[in-house]
Design an enzyme around this catalytic site. Structure first.
Site, PDB file in Angstrom:
ATOM      1  N   GLY A 108       0.842  -1.202   0.000  1.00 32.22           N
ATOM      2  CA  GLY A 108       0.000   0.000   0.000  1.00 32.22           C
ATOM      3  C   GLY A 108       0.871   1.242   0.000  1.00 32.22           C
ATOM      4  N   GLY A 164       5.133  -2.296   3.704  1.00 35.02           N
ATOM      5  CA  GLY A 164       4.515  -2.785   4.938  1.00 35.02           C
ATOM      6  C   GLY A 164       5.066  -4.141   5.345  1.00 35.02           C
ATOM      7  N   SER A 203       3.574   2.541   6.026  1.00 38.39           N
ATOM      8  CA  SER A 203       2.249   1.990   6.338  1.00 38.39           C
ATOM      9  C   SER A 203       1.504   3.023   7.154  1.00 38.39           C
ATOM     10  CB  SER A 203       2.408   0.719   7.174  1.00 38.39           C
ATOM     11  OG  SER A 203       1.219   0.460   7.879  1.00 38.39           O
ATOM     12  N   ILE A 204       0.334   3.404   6.695  1.00 38.33           N
ATOM     13  CA  ILE A 204      -0.348   4.471   7.430  1.00 38.33           C
ATOM     14  C   ILE A 204      -0.907   3.991   8.765  1.00 38.33           C
ATOM     15  CG2 ILE A 204      -0.932   5.671   5.279  1.00 38.33           C
ATOM     16  CD1 ILE A 204      -3.869   4.912   5.874  1.00 38.33           C
ATOM     17  N   ASP A 205      -0.960   2.672   8.962  1.00 36.78           N
ATOM     18  CA  ASP A 205      -1.572   2.146  10.186  1.00 36.78           C
ATOM     19  C   ASP A 205      -0.679   2.246  11.432  1.00 36.78           C
ATOM     20  OD1 ASP A 205      -3.562   1.429   8.514  1.00 36.78           O
ATOM     21  OD2 ASP A 205      -3.274  -0.731   8.671  1.00 36.78           O
ATOM     22  N   ASN A 265      10.342  25.807  19.650  1.00 39.95           N
ATOM     23  CA  ASN A 265      11.011  24.605  20.176  1.00 39.95           C
ATOM     24  C   ASN A 265      12.358  24.945  20.830  1.00 39.95           C
ATOM     25  OD1 ASN A 265      10.989  21.883  20.776  1.00 39.95           O
ATOM     26  ND2 ASN A 265      12.199  21.336  18.990  1.00 39.95           N
ATOM     27  N   GLU A 306      14.933  33.784  11.476  1.00 44.61           N
ATOM     28  CA  GLU A 306      14.856  35.240  11.683  1.00 44.61           C
ATOM     29  C   GLU A 306      16.018  35.753  12.531  1.00 44.61           C
ATOM     30  OE1 GLU A 306      11.096  36.034  13.571  1.00 44.61           O
ATOM     31  OE2 GLU A 306      11.561  34.809  15.309  1.00 44.61           O
ATOM     32  N   ARG A 340      14.111  36.311  -5.030  1.00 44.54           N
ATOM     33  CA  ARG A 340      12.921  36.819  -4.340  1.00 44.54           C
ATOM     34  C   ARG A 340      13.045  36.461  -2.866  1.00 44.54           C
ATOM     35  NH1 ARG A 340      12.420  38.642  -8.560  1.00 44.54           N
ATOM     36  NH2 ARG A 340      10.664  38.730  -9.997  1.00 44.54           N
TER      37      ARG A 340
HETATM   38  P1  ADP Z   1       2.296  -4.509   2.631  1.00 50.35           P
HETATM   39  O1  ADP Z   1       3.742  -4.568   2.304  1.00 50.35           O
HETATM   40  O2  ADP Z   1       1.752  -3.129   2.578  1.00 50.35           O
HETATM   41  O3  ADP Z   1       1.991  -5.263   3.899  1.00 50.35           O
HETATM   42  P2  ADP Z   1       1.335  -6.759   1.027  1.00 50.35           P
HETATM   43  O4  ADP Z   1       1.194  -7.654   2.189  1.00 50.35           O
HETATM   44  O5  ADP Z   1       0.271  -6.793  -0.003  1.00 50.35           O
HETATM   45  O6  ADP Z   1       1.471  -5.231   1.448  1.00 50.35           O
HETATM   46  O7  ADP Z   1       2.726  -7.085   0.330  1.00 50.35           O
HETATM   47  C1  ADP Z   1       3.177  -6.382  -0.798  1.00 50.35           C
HETATM   48  C2  ADP Z   1       3.988  -7.289  -1.682  1.00 50.35           C
HETATM   49  O8  ADP Z   1       5.088  -7.812  -0.960  1.00 50.35           O
HETATM   50  C3  ADP Z   1       3.230  -8.510  -2.169  1.00 50.35           C
HETATM   51  O9  ADP Z   1       2.440  -8.246  -3.292  1.00 50.35           O
HETATM   52  C4  ADP Z   1       4.363  -9.438  -2.497  1.00 50.35           C
HETATM   53  O10 ADP Z   1       4.973  -9.087  -3.720  1.00 50.35           O
HETATM   54  C5  ADP Z   1       5.333  -9.156  -1.378  1.00 50.35           C
HETATM   55  N1  ADP Z   1       5.081 -10.087  -0.278  1.00 50.35           N
HETATM   56  C6  ADP Z   1       4.192  -9.972   0.720  1.00 50.35           C
HETATM   57  N2  ADP Z   1       4.226 -11.014   1.551  1.00 50.35           N
HETATM   58  C7  ADP Z   1       5.159 -11.847   1.061  1.00 50.35           C
HETATM   59  C8  ADP Z   1       5.681 -13.127   1.454  1.00 50.35           C
HETATM   60  N3  ADP Z   1       5.242 -13.758   2.536  1.00 50.35           N
HETATM   61  N4  ADP Z   1       6.641 -13.667   0.679  1.00 50.35           N
HETATM   62  C9  ADP Z   1       7.109 -13.045  -0.406  1.00 50.35           C
HETATM   63  N5  ADP Z   1       6.659 -11.846  -0.821  1.00 50.35           N
HETATM   64  C10 ADP Z   1       5.707 -11.258  -0.110  1.00 50.35           C
END
Ligand code: ADP
Length: 743
Positions: A16, A109, A155-157, A522, A619, A645
């Protein structure tokens, strides 16, 4: 064929997308080049490595210029099914090794980092097989025995063990809190309840902090499912809120929230409960992908920059047995942990949530996470009836305006009332106190203050004059003030010190005095961050984005002046976040020789075809080399190559609604201030302390230590943690010729 001594680094963003990924890519590319490596973009996540060809392309210094302000990721991200299979990963290893890329920075992520870890483990085997098959020459296999990996969590979470914050979380918080603010204004005019669903399948960080920042009434998160009877608890809490005068009610629910039996608690389910028990039709807002959108916040840009810089250093200096590392932040500093361990621990927490071991999961997220949960509860359920003879705590502001001052007073009022104290708001700072302008603040009075800019109580610059001390002492007597809380800047700290020192002369001043740091500059002792600085930084960075856009077509140098008096925090951090070429700080003694060198490199940059040169000046950077003088010097040397400027950003930096971070920080600091006052009053002591953030944790500093910590002549702390980031900013600002990385 690739020279074996040229180190090649690949960077990819996967899974994501998250705001701030571009800043990480820029930092990896530029720091990599500066350290003498060649850097390659792997496009569309792992897909680029699996496909090879155009999926992998060289990244030059200028390729990553001006990308930090963009949301998403310029090198693309994707989910790649092929990479989940051994054959796909072997193909990726082939394409990387064939190009001589044996160092990889992966921004993604949990899933992406699991994949990265797997690839680094399998690499030697893959290369041996590829050599045996005659696909890869033996010398490539021999010269690239290890795939060095650094992972950065995008990851925004904020759902990763091993780092306190992940890229994109702060920006997502901005989107959520903007939505909550907008919703509260409509809810308040209609007296309605809104249920807002935010992201977070297994981690409730966004829901929890957004609820605190947005002044919501209730939050439901995956790691802390409410006990049986939660429906009644929720309704009771909304009823009580109405009784204390709240017009709107907001319930924030994380998408992964569930009850004790594992049943999802959806927004619709909450609405049904409210309709059945309160006869009220609540409105549902599901924020969805809005949370991933928009420009990254200042924090996401600077944090991603620091992480990218460190990640590239990690892969370039790694030894053969170091293993893949996760580059994260812990307690406000970049930290590396073994990637494998972080991924495994993270999966363990996910399992705890899935299997219902909620307390373990909450504990695994760390103490401050559990504290936030407690803080929201306390803020949303204040006790409204005070004991017969409550202690009276006066709260006032001192110093320049800082966004978040209202959030602090709101939290003091809610938490102070809950602790059985009467809170007296003082209008107009110390002068107001001398004049007796005090009013009791109830939870009803501070409703809606969490997100309100400015300072409802008013603030004044200036230190309490010796002749005012008598009036203060008299006010303390007349209004039966038991403790004093000062929410403000260095003027407030100095005034508080004077009060404490004069206790011998005025015995009525022998009361607890607690300072809460609030200033955009700060520059306060005993805290690494003050309330207001993050909001100001965001305002500055947004303004710079606009200024940069206005200059796209021209060859132009901008000299932008930012606030901060003699503290360069805002200047350096905005330069880091906005990607400025120069930052002029009060902490660096600027000389004419430096300026001559700057003019030379600026002219060279324009000769090389660069369109924009951004210089940010604090400043108080120099008494003579003012913003105007700098601009004129640059103009005098421009030789028709560029024009100059200047922009003095001025008070936009102090205005605006506080950022989510400042609101949460204000609440955390205020909570400890109330605890400190309560403890002192309970024990009959007259403690005098300043509350602050030390290594990310709330800490107290005795006011008597302030003199040791502050350089009074320059009005800033003697030791400023962020000065070490000067090097990162400079290294990424301009290409250096012939710089080599020395491990
Ligand atoms: P995020 O990284 O945001 O958690 P995903 O879980 O969809 O998102 O993983 C993104 C990509 O990372 C997957 O499409 C895949 O290419 C790779 N990936 C994820 N999990 C695995 C895994 N267990 N083994 C190998 N590649 C992985």
């Amino acid at each position: 064929m690739v020279s074996p001594v040229t180190r090649r680094v690949g960077v990819l963003t996967s899974g994501g997308d998250a705001q701030g990924m571009n800043a990480a890519v820029r930092a990896v590319a530029r720091a990599g080049i500066r350290f003498g490596a060649e850097v390659f973009a792997i496009h569309e996540g792992y897909q680029g490595a699996v496909d090879g060809g155009d999926g992998i392309s060289a990244l030059g210094w200028e390729d990553v210029g001006g990308i930090q302000h963009r949301g998403g990721t310029v090198i693309g991200t994707a989910r790649c099914a092929a990479f989940r299979e051994r054959a796909g990963r072997k193909q990726a290893a082939y394409h990387l090794a064939a190009q001589g890329i044996d160092r990889l920075v992966v921004v993604g992520g949990d899933g992406s980092l699991t994949g990265a870890n797997l690839l680094s483990t399998e690499w030697p085997q893959f290369l041996a097989e590829l050599a045996a098959d005659g696909v890869l020459p033996a010398d490539i296999v021999a010269t690239h025995p290890t795939l060095h990996i650094a992972g950065i969590v995008g990851s925004i979470d904020n759902d990763m063990v091993g780092t306190d914050m992940t890229i994109g979380t702060d920006s997502a918080m901005h989107r959520i809190v903007e939505a909550l603010d907008a919703i509260s204004s409509t809810a308040a005019s209609h007296q309605r309840t809104f249920v807002v669903e935010v992201m977070g399948r297994r981690c409730g960080y966004l829901a929890l902090t957004a609820a605190i920042a947005g002044g919501a009434d209730f939050a439901l998160i995956p790691e802390a499912p409410p006990g049986d009877g939660w429906e009644e608890e929720l309704c009771e809490s909304l009823r009580r809120a109405r009784e204390r005068g709240r017009r709107e009610s907001i319930v924030v629910v994380a998408e992964g929230a569930r009850d004790r039996s594992g049943e999802p608690i959806t927004a619709d389910r909450i609405c049904a409960v409210l309709e059945e028990r309160l006869g009220e039709q609540a409105r549902v807002t599901i924020l969805g992908h809005v949370q991933r959108g928009g420009s990254p916040s200042a924090f996401d840009r600077s944090m991603a920059t620091m992480m990218g810089y460190d990640a590239v250093d990690q892969v370039l200096t790694a030894g053969p047995n170091d293993g893949a590392q996760l580059v994260g932040v812990h307690r406000n500093r970049v930290r590396r942990v073994p990637l494998m361990r972080a991924v495994q621990e993270n999966q363990a927490v996910a399992r705890m949530v899935d299997e219902g071991h909620y307390e373990q999961a909450l504990a695994a997220r760390g103490d401050s996470y559990a504290d936030l949960f407690g803080l929201l509860r306390a803020l949303s359920h204040p006790r409204t009836t005070l004991p017969a003879d409550p202690k009276r705590i006066a709260v006032l502001h001192a110093g320049g305006l800082a966004p978040g001052m209202n959030a602090a007073v709101r939290a003091v009022t809610l938490l102070g009332s809950d602790a059985g104290h009467e809170i007296l708001g003082v209008d107009g700072g110390f002068t107001g106190l001398c004049d007796g302008r005090l009013r009791t603040l109830t939870p009803r009075d501070v409703d809606g203050w969490a997100g309100l800019g400015g300072a409802e109580l008013g603030s004044r610059r200036g230190v309490l004059a010796p002749e005012q001390l008598y009036a203060v002492a008299r006010a303390v007597d007349t209004h039966r003030i038991d403790a004093l809380l000062v929410v403000g800047g260095l003027d407030g700290y100095e005034s508080a010190q004077r009060i404490v020192r004069e206790r011998g002369r005025y015995p009525s001043l022998d009361i607890p005095v607690v300072c809460v740091p609030a200033t955009i500059d700060n520059n306060l002792p005993g805290t690494e961050l003050t309330v207001g600085a993050d909001t100001a930084l965001n305002a500055i960075v947004e303004a710079i984005d606009r200024i940069k856009q206005s200059a796209l077509a021209a060859h132009r140098c901008f000299v932008i002046e930012v606030m901060g008096r003699e503290c360069g925090y805002l200047t350096l951090m905005s330069a880091l976040s906005a990607g400025a070429e120069r930052a002029y700080l009060p902490e660096d003694d600027l000389t004419l020789t430096d300026l001559a060198a700057d003019v030379r490199s600026m002219t060279q940059r324009f000769r090389d075809g660069h369109g924009l040169f951004l210089a940010i000046r604090a400043e108080g950077a120099h008494p003579y080399y003012t913003t105007d003088v700098l601009a004129r010097i640059f103009e005098a040397e421009a030789d028709d190559l560029y024009d100059v400027r200047q922009a003095v950003l001025g008070h936009v930096q102090q205005g605006g609604n506080p950022s989510p971070f400042d609101r949460v920080l204000a609440a955390r600091l205020a909570a400890d201030a109330v605890a400190a006052v309560s403890a002192a009053l309970g024990a009959g002591r007259s403690d005098a302390v300043a509350i602050g953030l030390d290594n990310g944790e709330i800490a107290r500093t005795p006011l008597r230590r302030v003199d040791d910590l502050v350089d009074w002549a320059r009005r800033r702390p003697r030791d400023q943690w962020w000065l070490r980031l000067r090097r990162v900013m400079r290294d990424l600002a301009e290409p250096a010729v012939g710089t080599r990385h020395t491990p």
